[in-house]
Design a protein around this motif. Sequence first.
Motif, PDB file in Angstrom:
ATOM      1  N   ARG A  60     -20.267  29.364  75.924  1.00  0.00           N
ATOM      2  CA  ARG A  60     -19.936  28.108  76.612  1.00  0.00           C
ATOM      3  C   ARG A  60     -18.856  28.322  77.660  1.00  0.00           C
ATOM      4  O   ARG A  60     -18.987  27.907  78.806  1.00  0.00           O
ATOM      5  CB  ARG A  60     -19.353  27.100  75.617  1.00  0.00           C
ATOM      6  CG  ARG A  60     -20.343  26.332  74.847  1.00  0.00           C
ATOM      7  CD  ARG A  60     -19.629  25.696  73.650  1.00  0.00           C
ATOM      8  NE  ARG A  60     -20.581  25.347  72.635  1.00  0.00           N
ATOM      9  CZ  ARG A  60     -21.207  24.194  72.595  1.00  0.00           C
ATOM     10  NH1 ARG A  60     -20.960  23.283  73.501  1.00  0.00           N
ATOM     11  NH2 ARG A  60     -22.093  23.940  71.666  1.00  0.00           N
ATOM     12  N   THR A  61     -17.761  28.986  77.247  1.00  0.00           N
ATOM     13  CA  THR A  61     -16.651  29.215  78.176  1.00  0.00           C
ATOM     14  C   THR A  61     -17.113  30.070  79.343  1.00  0.00           C
ATOM     15  O   THR A  61     -16.798  29.775  80.504  1.00  0.00           O
ATOM     16  CB  THR A  61     -15.503  29.946  77.441  1.00  0.00           C
ATOM     17  OG1 THR A  61     -15.352  29.344  76.168  1.00  0.00           O
ATOM     18  CG2 THR A  61     -14.226  29.892  78.217  1.00  0.00           C
ATOM     19  N   VAL A  62     -17.874  31.121  79.038  1.00  0.00           N
ATOM     20  CA  VAL A  62     -18.313  32.048  80.083  1.00  0.00           C
ATOM     21  C   VAL A  62     -19.201  31.308  81.085  1.00  0.00           C
ATOM     22  O   VAL A  62     -19.034  31.426  82.299  1.00  0.00           O
ATOM     23  CB  VAL A  62     -19.076  33.242  79.459  1.00  0.00           C
ATOM     24  CG1 VAL A  62     -19.720  34.096  80.536  1.00  0.00           C
ATOM     25  CG2 VAL A  62     -18.137  34.089  78.621  1.00  0.00           C
ATOM     26  N   PHE A  63     -20.133  30.474  80.576  1.00  0.00           N
ATOM     27  CA  PHE A  63     -21.042  29.781  81.494  1.00  0.00           C
ATOM     28  C   PHE A  63     -20.294  28.722  82.308  1.00  0.00           C
ATOM     29  O   PHE A  63     -20.561  28.542  83.493  1.00  0.00           O
ATOM     30  CB  PHE A  63     -22.211  29.152  80.731  1.00  0.00           C
ATOM     31  CG  PHE A  63     -23.248  28.595  81.658  1.00  0.00           C
ATOM     32  CD1 PHE A  63     -23.847  29.398  82.612  1.00  0.00           C
ATOM     33  CD2 PHE A  63     -23.603  27.257  81.622  1.00  0.00           C
ATOM     34  CE1 PHE A  63     -24.782  28.891  83.505  1.00  0.00           C
ATOM     35  CE2 PHE A  63     -24.529  26.741  82.499  1.00  0.00           C
ATOM     36  CZ  PHE A  63     -25.125  27.565  83.440  1.00  0.00           C
ATOM     37  N   ARG A  64     -19.326  28.047  81.669  1.00  0.00           N
ATOM     38  CA  ARG A  64     -18.541  27.051  82.423  1.00  0.00           C
ATOM     39  C   ARG A  64     -17.781  27.735  83.558  1.00  0.00           C
ATOM     40  O   ARG A  64     -17.707  27.243  84.679  1.00  0.00           O
ATOM     41  CB  ARG A  64     -17.571  26.334  81.475  1.00  0.00           C
ATOM     42  CG  ARG A  64     -16.841  25.175  82.131  1.00  0.00           C
ATOM     43  CD  ARG A  64     -16.138  24.321  81.106  1.00  0.00           C
ATOM     44  NE  ARG A  64     -15.339  25.088  80.157  1.00  0.00           N
ATOM     45  CZ  ARG A  64     -14.172  25.649  80.432  1.00  0.00           C
ATOM     46  NH1 ARG A  64     -13.653  25.529  81.640  1.00  0.00           N
ATOM     47  NH2 ARG A  64     -13.521  26.322  79.514  1.00  0.00           N
ATOM     48  N   LEU A  65     -17.231  28.940  83.273  1.00  0.00           N
ATOM     49  CA  LEU A  65     -16.500  29.673  84.313  1.00  0.00           C
ATOM     50  C   LEU A  65     -17.437  30.101  85.445  1.00  0.00           C
ATOM     51  O   LEU A  65     -17.068  30.024  86.614  1.00  0.00           O
ATOM     52  CB  LEU A  65     -15.814  30.906  83.713  1.00  0.00           C
ATOM     53  CG  LEU A  65     -14.573  30.597  82.873  1.00  0.00           C
ATOM     54  CD1 LEU A  65     -14.029  31.873  82.236  1.00  0.00           C
ATOM     55  CD2 LEU A  65     -13.486  29.952  83.733  1.00  0.00           C
ATOM     56  N   THR A  66     -18.659  30.523  85.106  1.00  0.00           N
ATOM     57  CA  THR A  66     -19.577  30.923  86.190  1.00  0.00           C
ATOM     58  C   THR A  66     -19.893  29.724  87.079  1.00  0.00           C
ATOM     59  O   THR A  66     -20.010  29.867  88.293  1.00  0.00           O
ATOM     60  CB  THR A  66     -20.926  31.494  85.681  1.00  0.00           C
ATOM     61  OG1 THR A  66     -21.623  30.476  84.991  1.00  0.00           O
ATOM     62  CG2 THR A  66     -20.757  32.688  84.810  1.00  0.00           C
ATOM     63  N   GLU A  67     -20.010  28.543  86.482  1.00  0.00           N
ATOM     64  CA  GLU A  67     -20.271  27.336  87.284  1.00  0.00           C
ATOM     65  C   GLU A  67     -19.068  27.024  88.176  1.00  0.00           C
ATOM     66  O   GLU A  67     -19.216  26.642  89.329  1.00  0.00           O
ATOM     67  CB  GLU A  67     -20.548  26.139  86.368  1.00  0.00           C
ATOM     68  CG  GLU A  67     -21.794  26.296  85.530  1.00  0.00           C
ATOM     69  CD  GLU A  67     -23.042  25.839  86.262  1.00  0.00           C
ATOM     70  OE1 GLU A  67     -23.609  26.683  86.982  1.00  0.00           O
ATOM     71  OE2 GLU A  67     -23.428  24.681  86.109  1.00  0.00           O
ATOM     72  N   GLU A  68     -17.868  27.215  87.620  1.00  0.00           N
ATOM     73  CA  GLU A  68     -16.668  26.897  88.399  1.00  0.00           C
ATOM     74  C   GLU A  68     -16.414  27.918  89.505  1.00  0.00           C
ATOM     75  O   GLU A  68     -15.813  27.599  90.525  1.00  0.00           O
ATOM     76  CB  GLU A  68     -15.451  26.832  87.466  1.00  0.00           C
ATOM     77  CG  GLU A  68     -15.414  25.527  86.687  1.00  0.00           C
ATOM     78  CD  GLU A  68     -14.324  25.495  85.638  1.00  0.00           C
ATOM     79  OE1 GLU A  68     -13.534  26.462  85.570  1.00  0.00           O
ATOM     80  OE2 GLU A  68     -14.283  24.511  84.888  1.00  0.00           O
ATOM     81  N   MET A  69     -16.874  29.153  89.285  1.00  0.00           N
ATOM     82  CA  MET A  69     -16.634  30.207  90.281  1.00  0.00           C
ATOM     83  C   MET A  69     -17.560  30.089  91.482  1.00  0.00           C
ATOM     84  O   MET A  69     -17.298  30.663  92.527  1.00  0.00           O
ATOM     85  CB  MET A  69     -16.865  31.579  89.637  1.00  0.00           C
ATOM     86  CG  MET A  69     -15.689  32.156  88.923  1.00  0.00           C
ATOM     87  SD  MET A  69     -16.082  33.866  88.571  1.00  0.00           S
ATOM     88  CE  MET A  69     -16.655  33.776  86.929  1.00  0.00           C
ATOM     89  N   GLN A  70     -18.646  29.342  91.330  1.00  0.00           N
ATOM     90  CA  GLN A  70     -19.682  29.345  92.371  1.00  0.00           C
ATOM     91  C   GLN A  70     -19.150  29.086  93.785  1.00  0.00           C
ATOM     92  O   GLN A  70     -19.488  29.813  94.716  1.00  0.00           O
ATOM     93  CB  GLN A  70     -20.774  28.338  92.021  1.00  0.00           C
ATOM     94  CG  GLN A  70     -21.947  28.451  92.963  1.00  0.00           C
ATOM     95  CD  GLN A  70     -23.150  27.649  92.484  1.00  0.00           C
ATOM     96  OE1 GLN A  70     -23.044  26.861  91.550  1.00  0.00           O
ATOM     97  NE2 GLN A  70     -24.266  27.853  93.131  1.00  0.00           N
TER      98      GLN A  70
END
Length: 209
Positions: free
Chosen positions: A136-146
């Motif tokens: 969850r944390t990893v995927f949320r970070l990938t969304e925020e990094m976009q």
Amino acid sequence: MNTTLDPAAYLACPHCDTLHHSKHLAATERARCARCDTLLIAPRARSFIHVIALSFTAMILMAGAIFFPFLKIDAQGFSNASSVFQAAMAFSDGLLLPLSIGVLAMIVGLPAVRFAALIYVLWPLTHGRPAYRHARTVFRLTEEMQPWAMAEIFIIGTAVALVKVAGLAHVSLGPAFWAFCALIIVTALKNSYMSSWTIWDAIATKKPI
Ligand SMILES: [Zn+2]
């Protein structure tokens, strides 16, 4: 009147905010926004495999794009070829070191980390296993990094600079330029297969496909 809405029953389009009823689809179906046609829900098994394959492709292209020569400039008998890595490291002395780090992080670091993170999140889900720890944390970070991954902007900036330099010297494009162009196409393809809602749903339910 007391109305409670189940957040899982609704889905807002990430582009135009139109609210839709969410629903699990069959393996061959996909859902698009009624207003702007953005992909909202993708079939899990196929779209995850596509996103993983395209992320791997992008990481390989990225290695070429960084270390192969990007540009070769010939002027008055002098010739110089440079890779993106060399160009970024040219600022690595003294006060401009943060600029070097910033350039490498935005053009190379963040996109590479995003691709690796996507593979980490999707790999177990593709095989019908529960998500790895901290997915969850990893995927949320990938969304925020976009918004901070700027390989495309780098190409546009380079193209504008080339138009200016081409009048002064003979400029030829190296393999890294084409690797960057391919990378942008692969990234766009990956985005067209990726549905954040489907990935969140798969992480949350942890059910085999
Ligand atoms: Zn929309």
